[in-house]
Design an enzyme around this catalytic site. Sequence first.
Site, PDB file in Angstrom:
ATOM      1  N   LYS A 145       0.825  -1.207   0.000  1.00 35.21           N
ATOM      2  CA  LYS A 145       0.000   0.000   0.000  1.00 35.21           C
ATOM      3  C   LYS A 145       0.860   1.257   0.000  1.00 35.21           C
ATOM      4  CE  LYS A 145      -1.633   1.777   3.863  1.00 35.21           C
ATOM      5  NZ  LYS A 145      -1.904   3.160   4.296  1.00 35.21           N
ATOM      6  N   ASN A 146       1.854   1.294   0.871  1.00 31.74           N
ATOM      7  CA  ASN A 146       2.647   2.509   1.032  1.00 31.74           C
ATOM      8  C   ASN A 146       3.611   2.756  -0.122  1.00 31.74           C
ATOM      9  OD1 ASN A 146       1.369   3.165   3.416  1.00 31.74           O
ATOM     10  ND2 ASN A 146       2.904   2.176   4.709  1.00 31.74           N
ATOM     11  N   ARG A 196      -4.606  10.735   4.229  1.00 33.43           N
ATOM     12  CA  ARG A 196      -3.521  11.723   4.253  1.00 33.43           C
ATOM     13  C   ARG A 196      -2.610  11.623   3.042  1.00 33.43           C
ATOM     14  NH1 ARG A 196      -1.822  14.624   8.243  1.00 33.43           N
ATOM     15  NH2 ARG A 196       0.268  14.433   7.361  1.00 33.43           N
ATOM     16  N   CYS A 208      -4.809  12.917  12.478  1.00 32.64           N
ATOM     17  CA  CYS A 208      -5.510  11.646  12.314  1.00 32.64           C
ATOM     18  C   CYS A 208      -5.469  10.916  13.634  1.00 32.64           C
ATOM     19  CB  CYS A 208      -4.878  10.814  11.202  1.00 32.64           C
ATOM     20  SG  CYS A 208      -3.276  10.153  11.636  1.00 32.64           S
ATOM     21  N   ARG A 264       0.368  14.634  11.955  1.00 32.03           N
ATOM     22  CA  ARG A 264       1.484  14.398  11.032  1.00 32.03           C
ATOM     23  C   ARG A 264       1.548  15.584  10.080  1.00 32.03           C
ATOM     24  NH1 ARG A 264       0.624   8.290   9.022  1.00 32.03           N
ATOM     25  NH2 ARG A 264      -1.570   8.772   9.268  1.00 32.03           N
ATOM     26  N   PRO A 265       2.197  16.666  10.494  1.00 27.76           N
ATOM     27  CA  PRO A 265       2.201  17.888   9.691  1.00 27.76           C
ATOM     28  C   PRO A 265       2.965  17.709   8.386  1.00 27.76           C
ATOM     29  CG  PRO A 265       3.753  18.065  11.512  1.00 27.76           C
ATOM     30  CD  PRO A 265       2.984  16.793  11.726  1.00 27.76           C
ATOM     31  N   ILE A 266       2.676  18.621   7.442  1.00 29.51           N
ATOM     32  CA  ILE A 266       3.354  18.567   6.147  1.00 29.51           C
ATOM     33  C   ILE A 266       4.343  19.716   6.003  1.00 29.51           C
ATOM     34  CG2 ILE A 266       1.437  17.341   5.057  1.00 29.51           C
ATOM     35  CD1 ILE A 266       0.678  20.045   3.730  1.00 29.51           C
ATOM     36  N   ASP A 267       4.830  20.238   7.124  1.00 33.04           N
ATOM     37  CA  ASP A 267       5.750  21.372   7.049  1.00 33.04           C
ATOM     38  C   ASP A 267       7.023  21.036   6.283  1.00 33.04           C
ATOM     39  OD1 ASP A 267       6.196  19.673   9.329  1.00 33.04           O
ATOM     40  OD2 ASP A 267       7.700  21.104  10.023  1.00 33.04           O
ATOM     41  N   GLN A 268       7.487  19.791   6.389  1.00 37.22           N
ATOM     42  CA  GLN A 268       8.716  19.421   5.676  1.00 37.22           C
ATOM     43  C   GLN A 268       8.474  19.317   4.166  1.00 37.22           C
ATOM     44  OE1 GLN A 268      11.817  19.227   7.389  1.00 37.22           O
ATOM     45  NE2 GLN A 268      10.376  20.215   8.792  1.00 37.22           N
ATOM     46  N   ASP A 292       4.570   0.683  12.216  1.00 35.27           N
ATOM     47  CA  ASP A 292       3.406  -0.014  11.669  1.00 35.27           C
ATOM     48  C   ASP A 292       3.318  -1.475  12.108  1.00 35.27           C
ATOM     49  OD1 ASP A 292       2.401   2.203  10.441  1.00 35.27           O
ATOM     50  OD2 ASP A 292       2.972   1.637   8.405  1.00 35.27           O
ATOM     51  N   ILE A 332       7.648   7.196  17.210  1.00 39.50           N
ATOM     52  CA  ILE A 332       7.276   7.835  15.948  1.00 39.50           C
ATOM     53  C   ILE A 332       6.006   8.669  16.104  1.00 39.50           C
ATOM     54  CG2 ILE A 332       6.776   7.466  13.512  1.00 39.50           C
ATOM     55  CD1 ILE A 332       9.610   6.657  14.330  1.00 39.50           C
ATOM     56  N   ARG A 358      -8.382  -0.424   4.879  1.00 30.20           N
ATOM     57  CA  ARG A 358      -7.507   0.603   4.309  1.00 30.20           C
ATOM     58  C   ARG A 358      -6.133   0.037   3.980  1.00 30.20           C
ATOM     59  NH1 ARG A 358      -5.952   4.365   7.823  1.00 30.20           N
ATOM     60  NH2 ARG A 358      -4.881   5.299   6.048  1.00 30.20           N
TER      61      ARG A 358
END
Length: 421
Positions: free
Chosen positions: A22-23, A96, A120, A125-129, A308, A330, A400
Amino acid sequence: MDKIIVKGGHPLQGEVVVSGAKNAALPILASALLADGKSVYRNVPDLADVVTMLKVLETMGCGTARLTGRQKDMCEVAIEGPITPEAPYDLVKTMRASVLVLGPLVARFGRARVSMPGGCAIGARPIDQHLKGLKALGADITLTEGYVEARAKQLKGATVNFDVITVTGTENVMMAAVLARGRTVLENCAREPEVEELARVLNKMGARIQGAGTSVITIDGVESLKPVDHAILPDRIEAGTLMVAAAITGGNVLVKHAQPEHLESVILKLRETGCTITAEEKGLRVKAPKVVNSVDVKTTEHPGFPTDMQAQLMGLMTVASGTSVISESIFENRFMHVPELHRMGADITIQGHTAVVKGVKKLSGAPVMATDLRASASLVLAGLRAEGKTEVARIYHLDRGYERLERKLRKLGADIRRVKA
């Protein structure tokens, strides 16, 4: 709402096939935006998240098709007309990974409008990076009405040092950089096999990427890419989950297509529990011990023990001999399965980001509720071991990330079924 009913006490025996990852599938599907024409993807898992990503691409104007029959693990993404570079809130809020279209859109079409994914269940889990990397490449970023808007006439190569290791951030900026002018160097990159797989696909499309799978990735931009035909690698987390299923039931299972090089930390911990794990031509064989030993584990970025797999290993530790200490480094809220395991008789104490698990002689079946993807897997695994009947509700979380897990377990001898709402 569907639920899964498990009656425990059946050692798993036989062979099971691992589905595509999936990932890896999600960023690879997003990468189709980088080239005109039809891309064909094989070994694509039949998951809710994959369906969502295809819907995101469809809303932009991509043609998508999920093949059936003997080719049911294949899908196609085609760009043969104008693209609307926007990912709407109603889709991004459900997954996400939709934010992975941001890099390809701004690189290829010069602009992108993508809903902020927000938090979530397992933590923010920010997207600043992601945004830091795109800004370094020359994108103009604005945040308005819950959307990220990015614009750039032409991205330009730059050096990006990620402040924290981020898988999707590494993937997003890498996809943007393949069409940037000049050389981009990404430092402190995620090293996951899925990052390496995305780079493999991009290189097949004509990109020039070196170093994927290490902490430093170098990308020399090219003017254009071509569509690709690619088979996605097996899912290491599904493989690890099936290996734990064998261990917790006292079974003997060949997990076909499992890649040992992607599971080294999981294999090491399972061997510490007393499992015998051997590489065979078709995959990995797991033979459970008579008594499972307790082990300590701390989740870290790859190649460390994956977050995970934390919930699944905790399920195994609930019936191990002794006490184990499981530390989660994490995500800040990834012990939500613990209260549900308590309902089944587990002895677990939470101390901040650490769980102390004292093994018990038996678990008892109970009605439980899934709170996130991997938590749902841990509850199914515990149900395989528990005495009596376990009902796992809210299994849309499970769907999912696992392709018909109950069918695979049933073929191995589990007494498990899905009950439709």
